[in-house]
Design an enzyme around this catalytic site. Sequence first.
Site, short mmCIF file in Angstrom:
data_model
loop_
_atom_site.label_atom_id
_atom_site.label_comp_id
_atom_site.label_asym_id
_atom_site.label_seq_id
_atom_site.Cartn_x
_atom_site.Cartn_y
_atom_site.Cartn_z
N LYS A 95 -9.13 -1.44 5.49
CA LYS A 95 -9.37 -1.77 3.84
C LYS A 95 -8.17 -2.98 3.34
CE LYS A 95 -9.61 2.61 3.32
NZ LYS A 95 -9.86 3.88 2.82
N ASP A 105 -15.82 2.09 7.14
CA ASP A 105 -14.78 3.21 6.70
C ASP A 105 -15.60 4.15 5.84
OD1 ASP A 105 -12.03 4.44 6.51
OD2 ASP A 105 -12.51 3.90 4.32
N SER A 158 -8.31 3.64 9.03
CA SER A 158 -8.91 3.81 7.67
C SER A 158 -8.22 2.91 6.50
CB SER A 158 -9.29 5.22 7.25
OG SER A 158 -9.54 5.25 5.96
N ARG A 187 -15.53 12.20 8.08
CA ARG A 187 -14.35 12.89 8.58
C ARG A 187 -14.06 13.90 7.34
NH1 ARG A 187 -10.15 8.50 8.23
NH2 ARG A 187 -8.84 9.98 8.43
N HIS A 237 0.74 -1.12 -0.12
CA HIS A 237 -0.11 -0.04 0.02
C HIS A 237 0.94 1.34 -0.01
CE1 HIS A 237 -3.45 2.55 0.81
NE2 HIS A 237 -2.45 3.32 1.61
N1 URA Z 1 -6.40 7.35 2.78
C1 URA Z 1 -7.56 6.24 3.64
O1 URA Z 1 -7.80 5.46 2.82
N2 URA Z 1 -8.12 6.83 4.74
C2 URA Z 1 -7.51 7.94 5.25
O2 URA Z 1 -8.09 8.25 6.47
C3 URA Z 1 -6.58 8.76 4.75
C4 URA Z 1 -6.17 8.52 3.48
#
Ligand code: URA
Length: 459
Positions: free
Chosen positions: A195, A169, A191, A176, A90
């Site tokens: 994922k 999320d 977050s 957010r 990632h």
């Molecule tokens: N990318 C995400 O998936 N979540 C965040 O909170 C910030 C960047």
Amino acid sequence: MSTTSIVPLHMIDLIRKKRDGGSLDAREIGFLVAGAAAESIPPEQLAAWLMAAWLRGLSAEETRALTVAMRDSGEKFSPARLGKVAVDKHSTGGVGDKTSFLVAPLAAACGVVVPMISGRALGHTGGTLDKLEAIPGYRTALTLTEFEAVLAKCGAAIVSQTPALVPADRALYALRDRTGTVESPGLICASILSKKLAAGLDALVLDVKTGSGAFLRKREDAEYLAALMVATAEAAGTRTVALMTDMGQPLGRMAGNWIELMECVELLFGERPEGSEDVRELSLRLAGWMVHLGGKAESAEAGYALAETALEDGSGLRVFFEMVDSQGGDVRVFDDLKGFHKPGATHVVEAWESGFVTEMDTTALGWAVQRLGAGREKAGEPVDPHAGIEFHARRGARIEKGQPLATLYATRVALLAEPEAILKKAITLSETPPHAVVPLVSRIFTRETAEAYLRDAVR
Ligand code: URA
């Protein structure tokens, strides 16, 4: 008869607790996350808690509980039936950041399976899915059954999030975004990791960017996030490392959609184009760690050597083509990489004076790429597969007045002027070369070093 019973939870109590600097336990976090996913907690209460969490911060235990509860909030992918170690990468995002197209097939060619769930372009950074969709027919929205079938056949698949994956999320991130609570290390960590970990990963390699094009511009913020993500993912049972890497200039020479794929396929063909050295090197470093954490090499260096062999012997290219074909993409476009590139308008920006390229405001350059048509202003907008920027000079290069500095590719002529103006402001040409050489990989966090870093940060 025992009178012990579980005390019911109320969101107002969790807001008050966080507001007053307390720490929520795993049950309380689980209640909050389940309520966010099921939409049973009103948005104003979730927003109030998010602001309290932003102001007070989350402890390591809260961050881990939030990550795990979010990961488990919807459907998950299980790679167990594939019979291979599942590893992914990632990146926190950047400009020209295209390593996924190299690391996924290279790591798969070395024997691990790479179930990669990726995102779209938003803001100044590009999106892996938009780049892949430049290939006619390529489907990113696979069901989990289709995802598994591609992985079983090719060892790598790159897809979008399904609607049922990590619903918590989706709800929390939307709030957010609207309440100024994105920039919290604990919330970002949960977050991102929820994922990634919902794909059932055994191991994860994080590429945390620093420099002028990074999501977190301050080095100490990026380092803290990197250490926090490594410690949290490890505590959740996934072997993880983070590489802090340079985003003080675009990665490689292409930034856009098709042109980034083109650059990667040239590398997979074994070519060594000038200006693409950093993409090649970073991809091999990341793939090397993936192969090592996946148990296929004794060390990251040995993993690098295996990945380099897969790049040079064409096995990475074969996995890439097979993956594209299995996801519906027309691989014939790779027969003539340049011929397929058909931008609506092209314009060469020449150096306005002689000098050394000393600085690149990479966030501004990312906006220039977006305004050429390659990115989007609002979620859901279409992107132009052929828009983008080809850079002819890298940081530190000497360039003479009138020499091509960059080529802009836009949807139409009218879209060229603003990006050209942005680019001219974003690139600094100076009489003297830059003082220091910026390393491509400046620091690596493993579980041990991440935990030590976090202990020091608390002191
Ligand atoms: N990318 C995400 O998936 N979540 C965040 O909170 C910030 C960047």
